[in-house]
Design a protein around this motif. Structure first.
Motif, PDB file in Angstrom:
ATOM      1  N   PRO A 101     -45.714   5.869  22.974  1.00  8.70           N
ATOM      2  CA  PRO A 101     -45.828   4.623  22.206  1.00  8.70           C
ATOM      3  C   PRO A 101     -44.501   3.924  21.908  1.00  8.70           C
ATOM      4  N   LEU A 102     -43.366   4.551  22.246  1.00  8.11           N
ATOM      5  CA  LEU A 102     -42.068   4.013  21.852  1.00  8.11           C
ATOM      6  C   LEU A 102     -41.258   3.531  23.053  1.00  8.11           C
ATOM      7  N   ARG A 103     -40.658   2.347  22.916  1.00  8.68           N
ATOM      8  CA  ARG A 103     -39.716   1.822  23.896  1.00  8.68           C
ATOM      9  C   ARG A 103     -38.444   1.392  23.173  1.00  8.68           C
ATOM     10  N   THR A 104     -37.296   1.694  23.775  1.00  6.78           N
ATOM     11  CA  THR A 104     -36.002   1.214  23.308  1.00  6.78           C
ATOM     12  C   THR A 104     -35.417   0.350  24.403  1.00  6.78           C
ATOM     13  N   SER A 105     -35.035  -0.866  24.067  1.00  8.46           N
ATOM     14  CA  SER A 105     -34.542  -1.820  25.056  1.00  8.46           C
ATOM     15  C   SER A 105     -33.138  -2.276  24.695  1.00  8.46           C
ATOM     16  N   PHE A 106     -32.259  -2.266  25.698  1.00  9.29           N
ATOM     17  CA  PHE A 106     -30.895  -2.784  25.559  1.00  9.29           C
ATOM     18  C   PHE A 106     -30.828  -4.071  26.368  1.00  9.29           C
ATOM     19  N   SER A 107     -30.506  -5.169  25.714  1.00 11.20           N
ATOM     20  CA  SER A 107     -30.575  -6.452  26.403  1.00 11.20           C
ATOM     21  C   SER A 107     -29.317  -7.279  26.184  1.00 11.20           C
ATOM     22  N   LEU A 108     -29.106  -8.200  27.120  1.00 17.60           N
ATOM     23  CA  LEU A 108     -28.047  -9.195  27.009  1.00 17.60           C
ATOM     24  C   LEU A 108     -28.658 -10.535  27.403  1.00 17.60           C
ATOM     25  N   VAL A 109     -28.726 -11.448  26.448  1.00 14.37           N
ATOM     26  CA  VAL A 109     -29.323 -12.754  26.701  1.00 14.37           C
ATOM     27  C   VAL A 109     -28.350 -13.844  26.267  1.00 14.37           C
ATOM     28  N   ARG A 140     -26.144 -13.075  23.085  1.00 18.07           N
ATOM     29  CA  ARG A 140     -26.549 -12.015  22.159  1.00 18.07           C
ATOM     30  C   ARG A 140     -26.791 -10.693  22.878  1.00 18.07           C
ATOM     31  N   PRO A 141     -25.927  -9.687  22.671  1.00 17.43           N
ATOM     32  CA  PRO A 141     -26.302  -8.307  23.016  1.00 17.43           C
ATOM     33  C   PRO A 141     -27.197  -7.755  21.923  1.00 17.43           C
ATOM     34  N   ASN A 142     -28.176  -6.905  22.299  1.00 19.04           N
ATOM     35  CA  ASN A 142     -29.189  -6.500  21.334  1.00 19.04           C
ATOM     36  C   ASN A 142     -29.770  -5.137  21.699  1.00 19.04           C
ATOM     37  N   VAL A 143     -30.145  -4.380  20.670  1.00 18.32           N
ATOM     38  CA  VAL A 143     -30.905  -3.141  20.841  1.00 18.32           C
ATOM     39  C   VAL A 143     -32.227  -3.332  20.101  1.00 18.32           C
ATOM     40  N   GLY A 144     -33.344  -3.196  20.816  1.00 16.39           N
ATOM     41  CA  GLY A 144     -34.643  -3.411  20.211  1.00 16.39           C
ATOM     42  C   GLY A 144     -35.543  -2.194  20.321  1.00 16.39           C
ATOM     43  N   LEU A 145     -36.379  -1.992  19.307  1.00 16.00           N
ATOM     44  CA  LEU A 145     -37.355  -0.902  19.286  1.00 16.00           C
ATOM     45  C   LEU A 145     -38.761  -1.495  19.218  1.00 16.00           C
ATOM     46  N   THR A 146     -39.671  -0.942  20.000  1.00 13.59           N
ATOM     47  CA  THR A 146     -41.067  -1.356  19.986  1.00 13.59           C
ATOM     48  C   THR A 146     -41.929  -0.111  19.895  1.00 13.59           C
ATOM     49  N   ILE A 156     -42.058  -3.731  15.449  1.00 17.00           N
ATOM     50  CA  ILE A 156     -40.873  -4.084  16.221  1.00 17.00           C
ATOM     51  C   ILE A 156     -39.658  -4.165  15.306  1.00 17.00           C
ATOM     52  N   GLY A 157     -38.498  -3.908  15.863  1.00 20.65           N
ATOM     53  CA  GLY A 157     -37.251  -4.008  15.122  1.00 20.65           C
ATOM     54  C   GLY A 157     -36.088  -4.170  16.076  1.00 20.65           C
ATOM     55  N   SER A 158     -34.973  -4.666  15.580  1.00 21.11           N
ATOM     56  CA  SER A 158     -33.821  -4.860  16.449  1.00 21.11           C
ATOM     57  C   SER A 158     -32.545  -4.992  15.624  1.00 21.11           C
ATOM     58  N   VAL A 159     -31.432  -4.716  16.302  1.00 21.46           N
ATOM     59  CA  VAL A 159     -30.101  -4.992  15.775  1.00 21.46           C
ATOM     60  C   VAL A 159     -29.334  -5.692  16.886  1.00 21.46           C
ATOM     61  N   GLY A 160     -28.849  -6.898  16.620  1.00 16.48           N
ATOM     62  CA  GLY A 160     -28.143  -7.652  17.645  1.00 16.48           C
ATOM     63  C   GLY A 160     -26.951  -8.386  17.070  1.00 16.48           C
ATOM     64  N   TYR A 161     -26.046  -8.795  17.962  1.00 16.63           N
ATOM     65  CA  TYR A 161     -24.888  -9.595  17.562  1.00 16.63           C
ATOM     66  C   TYR A 161     -24.989 -10.948  18.263  1.00 16.63           C
ATOM     67  N   VAL A 162     -25.144 -12.002  17.479  1.00 20.05           N
ATOM     68  CA  VAL A 162     -25.313 -13.350  18.024  1.00 20.05           C
ATOM     69  C   VAL A 162     -23.995 -14.098  17.902  1.00 20.05           C
ATOM     70  N   TYR A 163     -23.443 -14.490  19.059  1.00 20.23           N
ATOM     71  CA  TYR A 163     -22.166 -15.212  19.043  1.00 20.23           C
ATOM     72  C   TYR A 163     -22.413 -16.682  19.373  1.00 20.23           C
TER      73      TYR A 163
END
Length: 202
Positions: A101-109, A140-146, A156-163
């Motif tokens: 049931p758990l996914r961890t995603s590392f993204s760059l958008v 924004r680099p980001n780490v998200g949990l689903t 859902i939850g996330s921690v990201g840095y928005v520049y």
């Protein structure tokens, strides 16, 4: 019983993940900015994003935002005079890991941030103020949990840095001092912390 080939990778013998391709819901968001003249607070905002159904590389997009107070000198004192809103529209890539049931995603958008500002404080008599803010590019680099509660409902939850650094111009006009203008690229980049729920659709 389905054959092993019919079961998505990572789901064999485990609780299945979300069924839909997209997540739509609401986030409780806290944005932390390094500029002392831009305050931060908790806010509720809608969220729309793709479901990390596949492990490994995949596309990612994001609709998020920042709402914060802006401070300017009035009668020699720093005063909260208004509010700014930054609404980025972003797309990019992500890498997902996990199982069950758990996914961890590392993204760059990256993309474009639409910004607005309003005066929200009643100023002293004889004082007027205005705020102008420009749109700007954003990354924004980001780490998200689903976490899938059911095949259609997730936490859902996330921690990201928005520049993003839009130019903000503040004009304060006092009868006894005349207009005073402050302009520059305030440190409106921010750390975004979110938690919420979403429904998996389509």
């Amino acid at each position: 019983m389905p054959s092993p080939a019919a079961i998505p990778s990572g789901e064999t013998g485990r609780r299945p993940f979300l069924k839909g391709r997209f997540l739509i819901g609401a986030n409780l968001t806290h944005s932390l900015t390094p500029d002392e003249d831009l305050g931060s607070h908790w806010s509720v905002s809608p969220v729309i994003r793709n479901t990390p159904r596949r492990l490994g590389w995949g596309p990612s997009f994001g609709l998020s935002g920042y709402t914060g107070d802006i401070v300017a000198p009035v009668n020699g004192q720093k005063t909260t005079i208004g509010e700014i809103r930054i609404r980025p529209l972003m797309g990019g890539i992500s890498y997902s890991i996990g199982g069950g049931p758990l996914r961890t995603s590392f993204s760059l958008v990256g993309g474009y941030a639409f910004a607005s500002a309003t005066i929200t404080t009643a100023l002293p008599p004889g004082t007027a103020a205005s705020i102008d803010i420009t749109d700007a590019w954003v990354v924004r680099p980001n780490v998200g949990l689903t976490y899938a509660l059911t095949r259609r409902l997730a936490i859902i939850g996330s921690v990201g840095y928005v520049y993003t650094n839009p130019t903000i111009t503040i004009t304060v006009n006092q009868q006894d001092q005349g207009p005073r203008r402050l302009s520059g690229t305030f440190r409106s980049d921010y750390v975004s912390i979110t938690v919420g729920t979403a429904v998996s659709i389509f």
